[in-house]
Enzyme design. Structure first.
Site, short mmCIF file in Angstrom:
data_model
loop_
_atom_site.label_atom_id
_atom_site.label_comp_id
_atom_site.label_asym_id
_atom_site.label_seq_id
_atom_site.Cartn_x
_atom_site.Cartn_y
_atom_site.Cartn_z
N HIS A 140 0.81 -1.24 -0.06
CA HIS A 140 0.13 0.08 -0.02
C HIS A 140 0.87 1.07 -0.06
O HIS A 140 0.80 1.93 0.84
CB HIS A 140 -0.85 -0.01 1.14
N CYS A 188 -5.15 3.66 9.19
CA CYS A 188 -5.30 3.90 7.93
C CYS A 188 -6.75 3.91 7.65
O CYS A 188 -7.13 4.57 6.60
CB CYS A 188 -4.60 2.92 7.06
N ARG A 193 -3.76 11.92 2.66
CA ARG A 193 -3.64 10.80 1.47
C ARG A 193 -3.80 11.72 0.24
O ARG A 193 -3.26 11.41 -0.81
CB ARG A 193 -5.13 10.09 1.73
#
Length: 339
Positions: free
Chosen positions: A134, A271, A316
């Protein structure tokens, strides 16, 4: 000159520590530009394909807004819009999309799929999550750590829970690359694979990072500057919930485990999404069936002042923007900056 031109981000180990550091610092810069309402249209006129075999909130939102902020047009293609190898091979799909789009994001299951997209499309491909890695999450996570502490080298990051999923793998390898001490607390059956541990230890030998893999949650969290966890059952994983809950309950981030760090200023990371209360259909079902009000993290810790989960989630956007701009934008990034 652009050191990153036309490169794909498929997994963290493909990039050097100085390259990862550049992306983190560039993300911090782009965040400042957005906060000051300064335009940064590095991808004006570009078209970006967003391929989602797995659903998403943060990754889809971040790629969409990042593309628009950069002046590009994002096009979402979900599991019902594209074949993902069912009626058309991934290689054939990659060639078609590469002829129409300037860059491709993929979020799904097999690492091989994103690797083939990069191999056959001829355009930068960004891994928005696979079962193994990821990497876009990592730029956001270590950006968050750097914002909070002002540096990365020498920090201690502890991840507790399912240590052999994409998050465990990525945090282990990325921390080792960047000189961050990394502790993984997980039962023996859920610890990272020998291959991933070997990658991390090789990187740690160069960076000075310490790598600790342990089944003892208290040993794992001792001295941690940051505690990190993730959901205990990954999307699409076939596992008995009761068995997994029983296996991982000792690794829940709760007030008692936070206290075991021995530090008063440890930050809490996740996350997302997080099962910290029963205010979801899944959370309510878990309480009804198993009598637990929270899984990997308790509500009091999740909503504490020590938690940076929503800063991390916002990051993000900025980190994905940095990745796309660096690899697809016509930026001057001299090779001399990198080892």
């Amino acid at each position: 000159m652009n050191h990153f031109a036309k490169r794909s981000l498929l997994k963290e180990i493909d990039f050097t520590p100085s390259e990862l550091t550049y992306l983190i610092d560039f993300a911090i810069h782009l965040k400042q530009l957005k906060q000051q309402h300064i335009p940064h249209h590095y991808l004006q006129g570009k078209n970006i394909a967003l391929l989602f075999e797995k659903t998403s909130t943060r990754t889809r939102s971040a790629f969409t807004v990042a593309a628009v902020d950069l002046g590009a047009h994002p096009e979402f293609l979900g599991k019902n819009d594209i074949q993902f190898g069912k009626k058309e091979s991934t290689a054939d799909t990659a060639k078609v999309l590469g002829a129409m789009f300037d860059g491709i994001e993929y979020r799904g299951f097999a690492q091989d799929t994103v690797e083939q997209l990069a191999q056959y499309s001829g355009v930068p491909v960004w891994n928005g999550l696979t079962d193994q890695w990821h990497p876009t999450q990592m730029i956001a996570d270590f950006m968050t750590l750097k914002e909070h502490f002002g540096h990365l080298q020498g920090l201690t990051l502890t991840y507790v829970g399912d240590g052999r999923n994409n998050m465990g793998n990525s945090l282990l390898v990325t921390a080792a690359l960047l000189g961050v001490n990394i502790h993984i607390g997980a039962p023996a059956a859920l610890q990272p694979s020998a291959d991933v541990v070997a990658m991390a230890k090789a990187a740690a030998a160069k960076s000075g990072s310490e790598v600790l893999i342990t089944a003892d949650p208290e040993e794992a969290v001792a001295g941690a500057d940051a505690l990190y966890t993730d959901v205990w059952i990954s999307m699409g994983e076939d596992v008995a919930p009761q068995e997994r809950i029983k296996q991982l309950l000792p690794y829940q981030i709760n007030a008692n485990l936070v206290a075991k760090t021995g530090k008063a200023d440890t930050i809490i990371m996740h996350c997302l999404p997080a099962y910290h209360d029963k205010n979801t259909v899944v959370g309510q079902a878990l309480e009804d069936e198993f009598g637990v009000t929270a899984l990997e993290i308790t509500d009091d810790v999740f909503n504490s002042e020590q938690a940076v989960v929503f800063q991390e989630a916002e990051n993000r956007l900025h980190s994905i923007k940095a990745i796309m701009a660096a690899t697809l934008g016509d930026l001057f990034i001299p090779d001399q900056l990198f080892d």
